[in-house]
Design a protein around this motif. Structure first.
Motif, PDB file in Angstrom:
ATOM      1  N   ILE A  12      -7.933 -24.661  -5.332  1.00  0.00           N
ATOM      2  CA  ILE A  12      -8.085 -23.212  -5.178  1.00  0.00           C
ATOM      3  C   ILE A  12      -6.802 -22.496  -5.588  1.00  0.00           C
ATOM      4  CG2 ILE A  12      -8.377 -21.332  -3.501  1.00  0.00           C
ATOM      5  CD1 ILE A  12     -10.253 -23.121  -1.944  1.00  0.00           C
ATOM      6  N   ILE A  13      -6.974 -21.403  -6.325  1.00  0.00           N
ATOM      7  CA  ILE A  13      -5.864 -20.505  -6.644  1.00  0.00           C
ATOM      8  C   ILE A  13      -6.189 -19.140  -6.059  1.00  0.00           C
ATOM      9  CG2 ILE A  13      -4.581 -19.324  -8.471  1.00  0.00           C
ATOM     10  CD1 ILE A  13      -5.031 -21.723 -10.255  1.00  0.00           C
ATOM     11  N   MET A  14      -5.301 -18.645  -5.206  1.00  0.00           N
ATOM     12  CA  MET A  14      -5.468 -17.341  -4.574  1.00  0.00           C
ATOM     13  C   MET A  14      -4.439 -16.376  -5.147  1.00  0.00           C
ATOM     14  SD  MET A  14      -7.861 -17.281  -2.110  1.00  0.00           S
ATOM     15  CE  MET A  14      -7.294 -15.954  -1.072  1.00  0.00           C
ATOM     16  N   ILE A  15      -4.906 -15.313  -5.793  1.00  0.00           N
ATOM     17  CA  ILE A  15      -4.023 -14.237  -6.234  1.00  0.00           C
ATOM     18  C   ILE A  15      -4.168 -13.117  -5.212  1.00  0.00           C
ATOM     19  CG2 ILE A  15      -3.602 -12.531  -8.036  1.00  0.00           C
ATOM     20  CD1 ILE A  15      -4.753 -14.528 -10.037  1.00  0.00           C
ATOM     21  N   THR A  16      -3.063 -12.730  -4.604  1.00  0.00           N
ATOM     22  CA  THR A  16      -3.187 -11.809  -3.482  1.00  0.00           C
ATOM     23  C   THR A  16      -1.945 -10.957  -3.295  1.00  0.00           C
ATOM     24  OG1 THR A  16      -3.631 -11.707  -1.095  1.00  0.00           O
ATOM     25  CG2 THR A  16      -2.300 -13.546  -1.866  1.00  0.00           C
ATOM     26  N   HIS A  17      -2.146  -9.809  -2.629  1.00  0.00           N
ATOM     27  CA  HIS A  17      -1.048  -8.975  -2.144  1.00  0.00           C
ATOM     28  C   HIS A  17      -0.913  -9.104  -0.635  1.00  0.00           C
ATOM     29  CE1 HIS A  17       0.195  -6.796  -5.734  1.00  0.00           C
ATOM     30  NE2 HIS A  17      -1.069  -6.637  -6.064  1.00  0.00           N
ATOM     31  N   ASP A  18      -1.820  -9.849  -0.021  1.00  0.00           N
ATOM     32  CA  ASP A  18      -1.817 -10.008   1.434  1.00  0.00           C
ATOM     33  C   ASP A  18      -0.865 -11.135   1.818  1.00  0.00           C
ATOM     34  OD1 ASP A  18      -2.307 -10.414   4.127  1.00  0.00           O
ATOM     35  OD2 ASP A  18      -4.476 -10.192   3.952  1.00  0.00           O
ATOM     36  N   LYS A  19       0.246 -10.788   2.427  1.00  0.00           N
ATOM     37  CA  LYS A  19       1.271 -11.784   2.759  1.00  0.00           C
ATOM     38  C   LYS A  19       0.758 -12.853   3.715  1.00  0.00           C
ATOM     39  CE  LYS A  19       3.065  -8.889   6.508  1.00  0.00           C
ATOM     40  NZ  LYS A  19       4.224  -8.149   7.057  1.00  0.00           N
ATOM     41  N   LEU A  26       3.456 -19.562  -6.039  1.00  0.00           N
ATOM     42  CA  LEU A  26       4.031 -19.184  -7.335  1.00  0.00           C
ATOM     43  C   LEU A  26       4.304 -17.690  -7.282  1.00  0.00           C
ATOM     44  CD1 LEU A  26       4.720 -19.813 -10.346  1.00  0.00           C
ATOM     45  CD2 LEU A  26       2.341 -19.230 -10.871  1.00  0.00           C
ATOM     46  N   VAL A  27       5.564 -17.306  -7.491  1.00  0.00           N
ATOM     47  CA  VAL A  27       5.947 -15.898  -7.490  1.00  0.00           C
ATOM     48  C   VAL A  27       6.205 -15.455  -8.923  1.00  0.00           C
ATOM     49  CG1 VAL A  27       7.549 -14.158  -6.634  1.00  0.00           C
ATOM     50  CG2 VAL A  27       6.989 -16.133  -5.207  1.00  0.00           C
ATOM     51  N   LEU A  28       5.472 -14.432  -9.366  1.00  0.00           N
ATOM     52  CA  LEU A  28       5.680 -13.860 -10.693  1.00  0.00           C
ATOM     53  C   LEU A  28       6.408 -12.538 -10.560  1.00  0.00           C
ATOM     54  CD1 LEU A  28       2.212 -14.458 -12.444  1.00  0.00           C
ATOM     55  CD2 LEU A  28       4.282 -15.846 -12.618  1.00  0.00           C
ATOM     56  N   ASP A  29       7.352 -12.309 -11.440  1.00  0.00           N
ATOM     57  CA  ASP A  29       8.090 -11.048 -11.465  1.00  0.00           C
ATOM     58  C   ASP A  29       8.326 -10.671 -12.923  1.00  0.00           C
ATOM     59  OD1 ASP A  29       9.575  -8.881 -10.163  1.00  0.00           O
ATOM     60  OD2 ASP A  29      11.342  -9.825 -11.063  1.00  0.00           O
ATOM     61  N   LYS A  30       7.731  -9.545 -13.325  1.00  0.00           N
ATOM     62  CA  LYS A  30       7.837  -9.077 -14.707  1.00  0.00           C
ATOM     63  C   LYS A  30       7.436 -10.157 -15.698  1.00  0.00           C
ATOM     64  CE  LYS A  30      11.534  -5.870 -13.470  1.00  0.00           C
ATOM     65  NZ  LYS A  30      12.963  -5.496 -13.661  1.00  0.00           N
ATOM     66  N   GLY A  31       6.388 -10.897 -15.341  1.00  0.00           N
ATOM     67  CA  GLY A  31       5.840 -11.898 -16.243  1.00  0.00           C
ATOM     68  C   GLY A  31       6.498 -13.253 -16.186  1.00  0.00           C
ATOM     69  N   ILE A  90      -0.657 -17.172  -5.646  1.00  0.00           N
ATOM     70  CA  ILE A  90       0.160 -16.483  -6.640  1.00  0.00           C
ATOM     71  C   ILE A  90       0.406 -15.066  -6.147  1.00  0.00           C
ATOM     72  CG2 ILE A  90       0.361 -15.728  -9.034  1.00  0.00           C
ATOM     73  CD1 ILE A  90      -1.531 -17.938  -9.841  1.00  0.00           C
ATOM     74  N   VAL A  91       1.684 -14.702  -6.007  1.00  0.00           N
ATOM     75  CA  VAL A  91       2.041 -13.377  -5.512  1.00  0.00           C
ATOM     76  C   VAL A  91       3.014 -12.711  -6.473  1.00  0.00           C
ATOM     77  CG1 VAL A  91       1.652 -13.967  -3.090  1.00  0.00           C
ATOM     78  CG2 VAL A  91       3.916 -14.323  -4.095  1.00  0.00           C
ATOM     79  N   GLY A  92       3.135 -11.415  -6.333  1.00  0.00           N
ATOM     80  CA  GLY A  92       4.024 -10.640  -7.180  1.00  0.00           C
ATOM     81  C   GLY A  92       3.588  -9.192  -7.165  1.00  0.00           C
ATOM     82  N   LYS A  93       4.474  -8.302  -7.565  1.00  0.00           N
ATOM     83  CA  LYS A  93       4.154  -6.882  -7.584  1.00  0.00           C
ATOM     84  C   LYS A  93       3.112  -6.583  -8.665  1.00  0.00           C
ATOM     85  CE  LYS A  93       8.601  -5.182  -5.835  1.00  0.00           C
ATOM     86  NZ  LYS A  93       9.770  -4.295  -6.118  1.00  0.00           N
ATOM     87  N   ASN A  94       2.535  -5.387  -8.595  1.00  0.00           N
ATOM     88  CA  ASN A  94       1.601  -4.955  -9.639  1.00  0.00           C
ATOM     89  C   ASN A  94       2.274  -5.015 -11.001  1.00  0.00           C
ATOM     90  OD1 ASN A  94      -0.514  -4.386  -7.868  1.00  0.00           O
ATOM     91  ND2 ASN A  94       0.154  -2.278  -7.533  1.00  0.00           N
ATOM     92  N   LEU A 119      12.891  -9.845  -3.916  1.00  0.00           N
ATOM     93  CA  LEU A 119      11.884  -9.542  -4.939  1.00  0.00           C
ATOM     94  C   LEU A 119      10.916  -8.462  -4.468  1.00  0.00           C
ATOM     95  CD1 LEU A 119      11.152 -13.189  -6.115  1.00  0.00           C
ATOM     96  CD2 LEU A 119      12.153 -11.362  -7.518  1.00  0.00           C
ATOM     97  N   GLY A 120      11.162  -7.937  -3.262  1.00  0.00           N
ATOM     98  CA  GLY A 120      10.312  -6.881  -2.725  1.00  0.00           C
ATOM     99  C   GLY A 120       9.034  -7.392  -2.088  1.00  0.00           C
ATOM    100  N   LEU A 121       9.016  -8.675  -1.723  1.00  0.00           N
ATOM    101  CA  LEU A 121       7.837  -9.275  -1.114  1.00  0.00           C
ATOM    102  C   LEU A 121       8.071  -9.492   0.379  1.00  0.00           C
ATOM    103  CD1 LEU A 121       7.160 -11.954  -3.861  1.00  0.00           C
ATOM    104  CD2 LEU A 121       6.020  -9.738  -3.608  1.00  0.00           C
ATOM    105  N   ASP A 122       7.026  -9.303   1.156  1.00  0.00           N
ATOM    106  CA  ASP A 122       7.119  -9.492   2.601  1.00  0.00           C
ATOM    107  C   ASP A 122       6.760 -10.922   2.966  1.00  0.00           C
ATOM    108  OD1 ASP A 122       7.806  -6.842   3.108  1.00  0.00           O
ATOM    109  OD2 ASP A 122       5.698  -6.218   3.074  1.00  0.00           O
ATOM    110  N   LEU A 123       7.422 -11.434   3.998  1.00  0.00           N
ATOM    111  CA  LEU A 123       7.098 -12.760   4.520  1.00  0.00           C
ATOM    112  C   LEU A 123       5.923 -12.666   5.482  1.00  0.00           C
ATOM    113  CD1 LEU A 123      10.684 -14.084   5.287  1.00  0.00           C
ATOM    114  CD2 LEU A 123       9.148 -14.990   3.567  1.00  0.00           C
ATOM    115  N   PRO A 124       5.116 -13.716   5.566  1.00  0.00           N
ATOM    116  CA  PRO A 124       4.045 -13.734   6.571  1.00  0.00           C
ATOM    117  C   PRO A 124       4.633 -13.556   7.965  1.00  0.00           C
ATOM    118  CG  PRO A 124       3.791 -15.552   5.034  1.00  0.00           C
ATOM    119  CD  PRO A 124       5.128 -14.940   4.755  1.00  0.00           C
ATOM    120  N   PHE A 125       3.867 -12.953   8.851  1.00  0.00           N
ATOM    121  CA  PHE A 125       4.348 -12.691  10.211  1.00  0.00           C
ATOM    122  C   PHE A 125       4.813 -13.967  10.895  1.00  0.00           C
ATOM    123  CE2 PHE A 125       3.346 -12.707  14.773  1.00  0.00           C
ATOM    124  CZ  PHE A 125       4.228 -11.723  15.206  1.00  0.00           C
TER     125      PHE A 125
END
Length: 269
Positions: free
Chosen positions: A192-199, A209-214, A35-39, A235-241
């Protein structure tokens, strides 16, 4: 079998500002979801709802086909456990052994079995030689291992990691992911569910799963990420290298497909 099924979940803290709005997704047993998304996108709120720390009013949640009723019995959430960003917030005992045993004590496990169970789960995460250590004397990576052992001892079928690697150095992150890989090999049905900012952690999952403003603005298989490249970036998210690398190789005439075996392809480059 469906491990988690969320339909039209919405949540507000103050009855005015929605933190989650009409979120739906399904995760099968044995799969890994990132699960990714901005703060402020609602990631941690979703995790707390799933494990029963926050009651919800609108929507439906099923855990292994059992619907959760937050107003009554939340026994279905016993299948889940969570490892938070800061493992220090989860320690309550003066030694590693006592901390792993804490959950077993609350589940009224026979004391005669408890020591063997603690050793079993400590060994599973490579911490069997640290049972007498005080948690504050461990490294960040070791603390996360102990936190994982504690949730495994609860016989959780689903583990949520809420920014569990954000406070770790590169070596600690490496140890953390090696531990997860070992767990998945020993228990392929572990969800497993991983919530992360690490691309870079995205590539270890089956679904994203991408969340944006809820709101759940994207719910895709990881190997489909290239199809949604522009939306992901917008959405302001970076792709993995690795994805960026393959895209550039494709532009330069290398016919490399984003297939189920993309990680094996990358190893061969």
């Amino acid at each position: 079998m469906k491990a988690i099924e969320v339909k039209h979940l919405s949540f507000c803290y103050d009855e005015k500002t929605p933190i989650l709005n009409d979120v739906s997704f399904t995760l099968n047993q044995g799969e890994t979801l990132t699960i990714v998304g901005k703060n402020g996108s609602g990631k941690s709120t979703l995790a707390k709802i799933l494990v029963g720390l926050l009651p919800f009013k609108n929507g439906q949640i099923k855990i292994f086909e059992n619907e959760i009723d937050p107003k009554k019995d939340i026994a279905a959430t016993y299948h889940l456990a969570i490892v938070f960003q800061n493992p220090d917030n989860q320690f309550i005992a003066s030694s590693v052994e006592d901390d792993i045993a804490f959950g077993l004590e609350n589940y009224c496990v026979d004391p005669a079995r408890m020591h063997d169970l603690v050793k079993k789960y400590a060994k599973m995460v490579g911490m069997e030689n640290y049972l007498e250590f005080a948690p504050e004397n461990l490294s960040g990576g070791q603390k996360q291992r102990v936190a994982i052992a504690g949730v495994l001892a609860l016989n959780a079928n689903i583990i949520i990691f809420d920014e569990a690697t954000s406070m770790l150095d590169p070596e600690g992150k490496k140890d953390f992911h090696q531990t997860l890989n070992t767990l998945k090999k020993e228990n392929p049905l572990l969800t497993i569910i991983m919530i992360t900012h690490d691309k870079e952690e995205i590539i270890n999952s089956d679904k994203i799963l991408v969340l944006d403003k809820g709101e759940a603005v994207l719910f895709i298989k990881t190997n489909e990420l290239n199809k949604y490249r522009e939306q992901f970036l917008n959405l302001g998210l970076d792709l993995p290298f690795n994805y960026s690398l393959i895209s550039e190789l494709n532009k330069n005439g290398f016919a490399i497909d984003f297939s189920d075996d993309y990680q094996e392809i990358i190893k061969q480059l």
